[in-house]
Design a protein around this motif. Structure first.
Motif, PDB file in Angstrom:
ATOM      1  N   CYS A 268      51.440 124.976  69.373  1.00 19.94           N
ATOM      2  CA  CYS A 268      50.328 124.337  70.086  1.00 19.94           C
ATOM      3  C   CYS A 268      49.449 123.544  69.124  1.00 19.94           C
ATOM      4  O   CYS A 268      48.971 122.454  69.451  1.00 19.94           O
ATOM      5  CB  CYS A 268      49.489 125.385  70.808  1.00 19.94           C
ATOM      6  SG  CYS A 268      50.283 126.090  72.266  1.00 19.94           S
ATOM      7  N   ARG A 269      49.248 124.102  67.940  1.00 21.26           N
ATOM      8  CA  ARG A 269      48.449 123.369  66.953  1.00 21.26           C
ATOM      9  C   ARG A 269      49.153 122.077  66.549  1.00 21.26           C
ATOM     10  O   ARG A 269      48.516 121.031  66.379  1.00 21.26           O
ATOM     11  CB  ARG A 269      48.216 124.253  65.724  1.00 21.26           C
ATOM     12  CG  ARG A 269      47.342 123.571  64.682  1.00 21.26           C
ATOM     13  CD  ARG A 269      47.568 124.125  63.287  1.00 21.26           C
ATOM     14  NE  ARG A 269      47.240 123.107  62.304  1.00 21.26           N
ATOM     15  CZ  ARG A 269      47.474 123.211  61.013  1.00 21.26           C
ATOM     16  NH1 ARG A 269      48.055 124.292  60.542  1.00 21.26           N
ATOM     17  NH2 ARG A 269      47.152 122.241  60.187  1.00 21.26           N
ATOM     18  N   LEU A 270      50.486 122.127  66.398  1.00 15.82           N
ATOM     19  CA  LEU A 270      51.232 120.930  66.018  1.00 15.82           C
ATOM     20  C   LEU A 270      51.192 119.865  67.108  1.00 15.82           C
ATOM     21  O   LEU A 270      51.069 118.666  66.825  1.00 15.82           O
ATOM     22  CB  LEU A 270      52.685 121.299  65.707  1.00 15.82           C
ATOM     23  CG  LEU A 270      52.945 122.053  64.403  1.00 15.82           C
ATOM     24  CD1 LEU A 270      54.400 122.501  64.337  1.00 15.82           C
ATOM     25  CD2 LEU A 270      52.597 121.201  63.193  1.00 15.82           C
ATOM     26  N   ILE A 271      51.292 120.283  68.365  1.00 16.34           N
ATOM     27  CA  ILE A 271      51.372 119.328  69.471  1.00 16.34           C
ATOM     28  C   ILE A 271      50.003 118.774  69.852  1.00 16.34           C
ATOM     29  O   ILE A 271      49.820 117.561  69.996  1.00 16.34           O
ATOM     30  CB  ILE A 271      52.032 119.985  70.696  1.00 16.34           C
ATOM     31  CG1 ILE A 271      53.483 120.368  70.374  1.00 16.34           C
ATOM     32  CG2 ILE A 271      51.995 119.043  71.900  1.00 16.34           C
ATOM     33  CD1 ILE A 271      54.172 121.141  71.485  1.00 16.34           C
ATOM     34  N   TRP A 272      49.027 119.670  70.020  1.00 13.22           N
ATOM     35  CA  TRP A 272      47.736 119.247  70.552  1.00 13.22           C
ATOM     36  C   TRP A 272      46.569 119.347  69.570  1.00 13.22           C
ATOM     37  O   TRP A 272      45.491 118.830  69.837  1.00 13.22           O
ATOM     38  CB  TRP A 272      47.375 120.107  71.776  1.00 13.22           C
ATOM     39  CG  TRP A 272      48.246 119.913  72.959  1.00 13.22           C
ATOM     40  CD1 TRP A 272      48.296 118.829  73.780  1.00 13.22           C
ATOM     41  CD2 TRP A 272      49.197 120.850  73.489  1.00 13.22           C
ATOM     42  NE1 TRP A 272      49.210 119.023  74.780  1.00 13.22           N
ATOM     43  CE2 TRP A 272      49.778 120.266  74.638  1.00 13.22           C
ATOM     44  CE3 TRP A 272      49.606 122.132  73.123  1.00 13.22           C
ATOM     45  CZ2 TRP A 272      50.749 120.904  75.399  1.00 13.22           C
ATOM     46  CZ3 TRP A 272      50.561 122.767  73.887  1.00 13.22           C
ATOM     47  CH2 TRP A 272      51.139 122.157  75.003  1.00 13.22           C
ATOM     48  N   GLY A 273      46.784 120.011  68.442  1.00 14.19           N
ATOM     49  CA  GLY A 273      45.641 120.425  67.642  1.00 14.19           C
ATOM     50  C   GLY A 273      45.257 119.573  66.462  1.00 14.19           C
ATOM     51  O   GLY A 273      44.408 119.997  65.667  1.00 14.19           O
TER      52      GLY A 273
END
Length: 539
Positions: free
Chosen positions: A431-436
């Motif tokens: 999630c951090r890689l995609i949106w963060g």
């Protein structure tokens, strides 16, 4: 101008629960201080390192790696431990920026897009709770086998424990550890310091005793080419895949560093203590594990199949016996079993404490059934989540019923831990890689420009490790008794939790619930209370 403290912050500081810096950082994430902060950086490291219990963990998982021979055992550990270390680094980055007991599912909710944040954080919370329960089960199952193996040695291998006896010892250990987790938390920081030294003592004792005993009794050490180059295949899988399956030993052994995250709200200077605890514990396990396994390979019987099918019920017991003889093995194992029991006491106790903190944090946010009951913190027992601990003990005893089937079924307790935690670790990093990218604000520990590449490698490894944990260890087309039951247990929990979410929880579960209003000055922070309320900012 002096900064005004909120009433909960003043109450927490006056109660001696935390210092102002930790109170402020926790308040930025919307939580008031409810647990007492008492663990230093070294003690947070000791939480994970003592739970790993390197030599006991190697002893309990060596059956996963021995089928690939000594070279597979050693190089499998080396390869997998480095990849696992990347997970620790990725987790340390987030733990420093946002140290909270709910860690993994809190980070998921914070980083994920609006459409996915609730369901993903819900899944992560359940997976992480299940993984920690799997850790409790596997630790105490291992310890019960070690104790009973010593009994078998004293009887010259003419006696072996029945599945019922193994389960009875397992239940007894679970109950002992639960009582200790509830009533000894005040002295736990000192116990953690002691556990560092006792773990080192076990490593030194094994590294010294095995070669000395082997040579003293007239034996010879195996050659370097055997230790680092001899490959076996004692499964019906292809040789290359048997080597890959040896990764399961380090995957399980170096898998408890997230316990540091769940102690975030009890750590002093958490933004530094928690990430350092993660990377120190994972790094030490990588290096010291390679050393211990090299010594084991040098001293073991060259006939690997004889060790793997030991009459004592555990390959490590056979290795000690072969190197030290009966008297030497009994003397060494007699002392070692006492030390291992004390470590097992700490392992189970700390794992129950860490798991209870996760369950407590998840209950605090209303995500578990009967959350209002399990989120209770007992002030009579020194601010302990007693109800959460008791609930985890009951579940651990139920899962332990796998011991009554056979050892292959009981191995699902190990894979249960791996599969659940790999889902819980991988989703927030992904999630951090995609949106963060825009939301992440580094803390005191940060890997800099390598942060995102490291996180990418970690996610790829976690997906691979999750798939690997589902494979039957003996070969393709397994019978019912050789089946890997991990998919059954994990699949049931994942499906049940998602069904519970769709039918009920989605109507009221909104993610992490703040227990304090964040001050206006924190609205631009990486984890401001206002951002958590609105959930509007996304990349």
């Amino acid at each position: 101008m002096a900064k005004m403290e909120s009433q909960p912050a003043v109450e927490a500081r006056e109660a001696g629960l935390a210092d102002p810096g930790d109170l402020e950082l926790l308040a930025k994430m919307g939580y008031k201080q409810e647990l007492r902060r008492q663990y230093s950086t070294v003690q947070i490291f000791a939480v994970a390192f003592s739970i790993m219990g390197l030599v006991p963990s190697i002893a309990s998982t060596i059956a996963f790696s021995l089928p690939a021979g000594p070279a597979g055992m050693i190089w499998g550990w080396f390869t997998a431990s480095i990849l696992i270390f990347t997970v620790g680094l990725a987790m340390a980055d987030m733990a420093s920026a946002m140290p909270t007991a709910g860690g993994l599912y809190w980070w998921t909710h914070y980083f994920a897009g609006d459409k996915y944040k609730k369901v993903l954080s819900f899944l992560v919370g359940y997976s992480n709770t299940l993984g920690l329960i799997g850790g409790i089960c596997s630790v105490d199952y291992t310890l019960s086998l070690m104790i009973l193996a010593c009994v078998s040695i004293t009887r010259d291998g003419d006696w072996s424990a029945s599945n019922g006896i193994i389960y009875g010892v397992y239940v007894g250990l679970i109950l002992i550890h639960a009582l200790c987790a509830i009533f000894t938390n005040q002295i736990m920081p000192k116990i953690q310091n002691f556990c560092i030294f006792i773990n080192i003592a076990i490593i030194v004792a094994t590294v010294v005793a095995l070669p000395v005993g082997k040579v003293t009794r007239g034996g010879s050490l195996n050659s370097g080419s055997f230790v680092y180059g001899h490959v076996d295949n004692l499964t019906t899988w292809p040789t290359g895949w048997t080597f890959v399956l040896s990764f399961l030993a380090p995957i399980w052994s170096i898998g408890f560093f997230d316990s540091c995250v769940h102690m975030s709200e009890e750590a002093l200077h958490a933004a530094k203590a928690v990430p350092l605890g993660i990377i120190w514990s994972a790094g030490c396990a990588c290096v010291l594990g390679f050393l211990v396994l090299s010594i084991i390979a040098a001293c073991m019987n060259p006939d690997v199949s004889a060790t793997l099918s030991s009459v004592y019920g555990q390959p490590m017991a056979q290795i000690y016996f072969d190197a030290l003889g009966k008297r030497g093995a009994l003397g060494f194992m007699g002392v070692l079993i006492v030390i291992q029991f004390l470590i097992g006491l700490s392992l189970g106790m700390r794992q129950i404490v860490a798991a209870s903190r996760q369950a407590w944090a998840f209950s605090r946010d209303g995500a578990l059934p009967f959350s209002s009951y399990f989120r209770h913190v007992s002030k009579r027992v020194r601010y302990q989540p007693v109800r959460a601990i008791c609930g985890l003990v009951v579940i651990s005893i139920i899962f332990g019923l796998l011991c009554l089937i056979n050892s292959v079924a009981a191995n699902a307790l190990f894979s249960l831990f791996v599969a659940s935690n790999y889902v819980a670790w991988g989703i927030p990093i992904l999630c951090r890689l995609i949106w963060g990218k825009a939301r992440f604000r580094p803390g005191e520990f940060y890997t800099g420009v390598l942060s995102r590449p490291i996180a990418t490698v970690a996610v790829v490894w976690l997906v691979f490790g999750l798939i690997l944990s589902m494979f039957p260890s003996t070969g393709p087309n397994p019978s019912a008794k050789d089946m890997n039951y991990t998919i059954v247990i994990n699949g049931f929990v994942w499906i049940a939790s998602m069904t519970y979410y769709v039918l009920f929880a989605r109507k009221w579960y909104t993610g992490p619930k703040m227990t304090i209003d964040a001050p206006p000055s924190t609205t631009d922070s990486a984890a401001s209370g206002d951002e958590m309320k609105e959930g509007k900012r996304n990349e």
